[in-house]
Write a protein that holds these residues in place. Structure first.
Motif, PDB file in Angstrom:
ATOM      1  N   SER A 221       0.823  -1.204   0.000  1.00 31.09           N
ATOM      2  CA  SER A 221       0.000   0.000   0.000  1.00 31.09           C
ATOM      3  C   SER A 221       0.859   1.257   0.000  1.00 31.09           C
ATOM      4  CB  SER A 221      -0.926  -0.002   1.216  1.00 31.09           C
ATOM      5  OG  SER A 221      -1.674   1.189   1.283  1.00 31.09           O
ATOM      6  N   VAL A 222       1.893   1.275   0.827  1.00 30.62           N
ATOM      7  CA  VAL A 222       2.796   2.429   0.870  1.00 30.62           C
ATOM      8  C   VAL A 222       3.555   2.565  -0.452  1.00 30.62           C
ATOM      9  CG1 VAL A 222       4.828   3.397   1.999  1.00 30.62           C
ATOM     10  CG2 VAL A 222       3.024   2.351   3.375  1.00 30.62           C
ATOM     11  N   ALA A 223       4.012   1.439  -0.999  1.00 32.92           N
ATOM     12  CA  ALA A 223       4.728   1.478  -2.279  1.00 32.92           C
ATOM     13  C   ALA A 223       3.833   2.029  -3.381  1.00 32.92           C
ATOM     14  CB  ALA A 223       5.217   0.076  -2.642  1.00 32.92           C
ATOM     15  N   TRP A 224       2.543   1.679  -3.343  1.00 35.01           N
ATOM     16  CA  TRP A 224       1.619   2.165  -4.371  1.00 35.01           C
ATOM     17  C   TRP A 224       1.483   3.688  -4.295  1.00 35.01           C
ATOM     18  CZ3 TRP A 224      -0.957  -1.713  -7.364  1.00 35.01           C
ATOM     19  CH2 TRP A 224      -1.735  -1.197  -8.400  1.00 35.01           C
ATOM     20  N   VAL A 225       1.460   4.230  -3.076  1.00 38.43           N
ATOM     21  CA  VAL A 225       1.369   5.684  -2.918  1.00 38.43           C
ATOM     22  C   VAL A 225       2.618   6.362  -3.476  1.00 38.43           C
ATOM     23  CG1 VAL A 225       1.260   7.571  -1.248  1.00 38.43           C
ATOM     24  CG2 VAL A 225      -0.166   5.553  -0.932  1.00 38.43           C
ATOM     25  N   TYR A 226       3.797   5.853  -3.120  1.00 41.57           N
ATOM     26  CA  TYR A 226       5.040   6.443  -3.620  1.00 41.57           C
ATOM     27  C   TYR A 226       5.101   6.398  -5.148  1.00 41.57           C
ATOM     28  CZ  TYR A 226       6.964   6.497   1.132  1.00 41.57           C
ATOM     29  OH  TYR A 226       7.195   6.749   2.456  1.00 41.57           O
ATOM     30  N   LEU A 227       4.742   5.251  -5.717  1.00 41.85           N
ATOM     31  CA  LEU A 227       4.783   5.113  -7.163  1.00 41.85           C
ATOM     32  C   LEU A 227       3.722   5.988  -7.828  1.00 41.85           C
ATOM     33  CD1 LEU A 227       5.428   1.285  -7.383  1.00 41.85           C
ATOM     34  CD2 LEU A 227       6.908   3.069  -8.313  1.00 41.85           C
ATOM     35  N   ALA A 280      -1.299  19.197  -7.216  1.00 41.97           N
ATOM     36  CA  ALA A 280      -0.984  18.904  -5.821  1.00 41.97           C
ATOM     37  C   ALA A 280      -2.226  18.438  -5.062  1.00 41.97           C
ATOM     38  CB  ALA A 280      -0.388  20.144  -5.152  1.00 41.97           C
ATOM     39  N   LEU A 281      -3.342  19.101  -5.265  1.00 42.50           N
ATOM     40  CA  LEU A 281      -4.575  18.710  -4.589  1.00 42.50           C
ATOM     41  C   LEU A 281      -5.036  17.322  -5.043  1.00 42.50           C
ATOM     42  CD1 LEU A 281      -6.582  22.069  -4.638  1.00 42.50           C
ATOM     43  CD2 LEU A 281      -5.430  20.999  -2.693  1.00 42.50           C
ATOM     44  N   PHE A 282      -4.924  17.066  -6.342  1.00 40.64           N
ATOM     45  CA  PHE A 282      -5.311  15.753  -6.866  1.00 40.64           C
ATOM     46  C   PHE A 282      -4.429  14.662  -6.275  1.00 40.64           C
ATOM     47  CE2 PHE A 282      -4.773  12.405 -10.100  1.00 40.64           C
ATOM     48  CZ  PHE A 282      -6.093  11.978 -10.214  1.00 40.64           C
ATOM     49  N   THR A 283      -3.130  14.932  -6.147  1.00 42.06           N
ATOM     50  CA  THR A 283      -2.199  13.951  -5.600  1.00 42.06           C
ATOM     51  C   THR A 283      -2.505  13.650  -4.137  1.00 42.06           C
ATOM     52  OG1 THR A 283      -0.472  14.733  -7.109  1.00 42.06           O
ATOM     53  CG2 THR A 283       0.230  13.429  -5.230  1.00 42.06           C
ATOM     54  N   GLN A 290      -6.386   6.282  -1.296  1.00 43.57           N
ATOM     55  CA  GLN A 290      -5.756   4.967  -1.428  1.00 43.57           C
ATOM     56  C   GLN A 290      -5.408   4.385  -0.059  1.00 43.57           C
ATOM     57  OE1 GLN A 290      -2.403   3.782  -1.093  1.00 43.57           O
ATOM     58  NE2 GLN A 290      -2.880   1.805  -1.991  1.00 43.57           N
ATOM     59  N   LEU A 291      -4.859   5.204   0.831  1.00 47.13           N
ATOM     60  CA  LEU A 291      -4.520   4.725   2.172  1.00 47.13           C
ATOM     61  C   LEU A 291      -5.780   4.379   2.968  1.00 47.13           C
ATOM     62  CD1 LEU A 291      -1.624   7.172   3.129  1.00 47.13           C
ATOM     63  CD2 LEU A 291      -1.433   4.744   2.563  1.00 47.13           C
ATOM     64  N   ARG A 292      -6.837   5.127   2.752  1.00 49.53           N
ATOM     65  CA  ARG A 292      -8.092   4.856   3.449  1.00 49.53           C
ATOM     66  C   ARG A 292      -8.694   3.532   2.995  1.00 49.53           C
ATOM     67  NH1 ARG A 292     -11.039   6.127   8.012  1.00 49.53           N
ATOM     68  NH2 ARG A 292     -13.253   5.783   7.592  1.00 49.53           N
ATOM     69  N   ILE A 293      -8.647   3.288   1.696  1.00 48.18           N
ATOM     70  CA  ILE A 293      -9.244   2.067   1.151  1.00 48.18           C
ATOM     71  C   ILE A 293      -8.485   0.831   1.605  1.00 48.18           C
ATOM     72  CG2 ILE A 293      -9.667   0.799  -0.994  1.00 48.18           C
ATOM     73  CD1 ILE A 293     -10.237   3.516  -2.308  1.00 48.18           C
ATOM     74  N   THR A 294      -7.156   0.930   1.648  1.00 52.62           N
ATOM     75  CA  THR A 294      -6.340  -0.242   1.972  1.00 52.62           C
ATOM     76  C   THR A 294      -6.046  -0.388   3.457  1.00 52.62           C
ATOM     77  OG1 THR A 294      -4.306   1.034   1.566  1.00 52.62           O
ATOM     78  CG2 THR A 294      -5.225  -0.205  -0.287  1.00 52.62           C
TER      79      THR A 294
END
Length: 301
Positions: A221-227, A280-283, A290-294
Motif C-alpha cells: 500500500s505504501v509502495a503504491w502511494v510512492y509510485l 498537488a490537490l489531486f495527488t 488509497q490509504l483509506r481504502i487499503t
C-alpha cells in the motif's frame, strides 16, 4: 523542534502558499504587474484540450507504473527470499540471491536523467541505437528503415506508443528499489509459516497469494502511494526522451511538461501555478483515498 519546523514552513509551506496565491492572478512571471482574476485560471483548466490530454496520459502512468513495478518487484523479491529449493537450512531464495539484489538495485544509484540519457541511446532511431543495431545484425530490421521508437504512428491498445516506451524505463528503473523494500518485509515473516504450508502440500503459487501477499499488504500500500507520486510526475523522462518535451504532436504531454511550457515559454505563470495547485490537490486526495481504502488492522505474528 521549533527551528526545524520554522525552516520547513519557510522553505516548503510558504512557497506552496505563494503558488496558490499566484494561481488567482494573471501574473506573467517577469514583472510585478499582476491582476487578481479569482478562479478564472481554474475554470480555464477544465476547458483546455491540451490539459485534458496530459491528464489522461498521467492517468495512464498512474495505473500502469505502480501495477507493473509492484508486480515485478514482488515476483523478484519472492524468488530471492523463498523461491529456492528447501534444504536442511529451511526455505531460502534462489542461488545467487545476494548478487541478484545488487544487480537489480543498481539503477537506483543512478540519476534519473542519466538513466534517461542511457535509454535515449538504446532507443535511437538509426542503426547506432542498441535495439536497432541488434535487430539489424540478426536481419529482422532493414538498416535503411529501422524502428522509430519515439514516433507515434500506431497507438498500441489505444495509447500512444511513446508512453509505453517511457513506461518500460520507469518500471526498469524503479523495480529494484521496491524489490529490496519487499525483500526486507518478507524477511520479517517467520519461515515456519512457509515450511508449514509446504508440508501441507501448498505450492509456490498458493504460498505467494495466500501467505506472502496478505502479509505484505501494508508495504504494498505504501509502495503504491510512492509510485503514484512518481507516475504523476514523470517530467525528467519526458523532458529528456521525447522530441519537443512532450512530442511528437503532444503524444507524451503530461501535466508537468504542460506546466513548464506554459510558465517558461508562454510566460503565463499565474495559469501555470493553477496547474501546479490542481495537481498537488489531486495527488493529496488520491493518496488519502488509497490509504483509506487499503487500511486494515495490522496482522501480528
Amino acid at each position: 523542534m521549533a527551528l526545524p519546523v520554522a525552516l520547513y514552513l519557510f522553505y516548503v509551506v510558504w512557497p506552496f502558499a505563494q503558488a496558490a496565491g499566484y494561481s488567482l492572478t494573471d501574473w506573467g512571471g517577469y514583472s510585478d504587474n499582476q491582476r487578481f482574476v479569482g478562479l478564472d485560471n481554474y475554470v480555464r483548466l477544465l476547458t483546455d484540450e491540451l490539459i485534458r490530454k496530459a491528464f489522461w496520459h498521467n492517468v495512464f502512468f498512474l495505473v500502469t507504473v505502480p501495477l507493473f513495478t509492484i508486480a515485478l518487484a514482488l515476483f523478484l523479491a519472492f524468488l530471492l527470499n523463498v523461491g529456492g529449493r528447501e534444504d536442511r537450512a529451511g526455505i531460502r531464495g534462489v542461488f545467487g540471491s545476494a548478487v541478484y539484489k545488487v544487480i537489480f538495485f543498481f539503477p537506483q544509484v543512478l540519476s534519473l536523467v542519466v538513466i534517461a540519457v542511457m535509454w535515449q541511446q538504446i532507443y535511437r532511431t538509426d542503426s547506432q541505437g542498441l535495439i536497432n543495431g541488434l535487430l539489424i545484425k540478426i536481419g529482422l530490421v532493414d538498416a535503411d528503415n529501422p524502428i522509430a521508437f519515439t514516433a507515434d504512428p500506431e497507438p498500441f491498445l489505444g495509447v500512444p506508443a511513446v508512453l509505453w516506451w517511457l513506461l518500460l524505463i520507469a518500471v526498469w528503473s524503479g523495480a529494484g528499489f521496491y524489490m529490496v523494500l519487499f525483500s526486507a518485509a518478507m524477511q520479517s515473516i517467520p519461515k515456519d509459516i512457509y515450511e508449514a504450508a509446504l508440508l501441507d502440500g501448498a505450492g509456490r503459487f498458493h504460498t505467494f497469494f495466500r501467505i506472502t501477499l496478505p502479509l505484505l499488504r501494508d508495504t504494498v500500500s505504501v509502495a503504491w502511494v510512492y509510485l503514484g507520486f512518481i507516475a504523476l510526475d514523470m517530467y525528467a523522462l519526458v523532458f529528456v526522451m521525447t522530441p519537443s518535451q512532450g512530442g511528437p504532436n503532444h503524444a507524451s504531454e503530461i501535466f508537468a511538461s504542460v506546466l513548464n511550457f506554459t510558465a517558461f515559454q508562454k510566460g503565463q505563470f499565474g495559469y501555470a501555478c493553477a496547474m501546479g495547485v490542481a495537481l498537488a490537490l489531486f495527488t493529496i486526495l488520491l493518496a488519502a483515498a488509497q490509504l483509506r481504502i487499503t487500511r486494515r488492522e495490522r496482522i501480528e505474528f
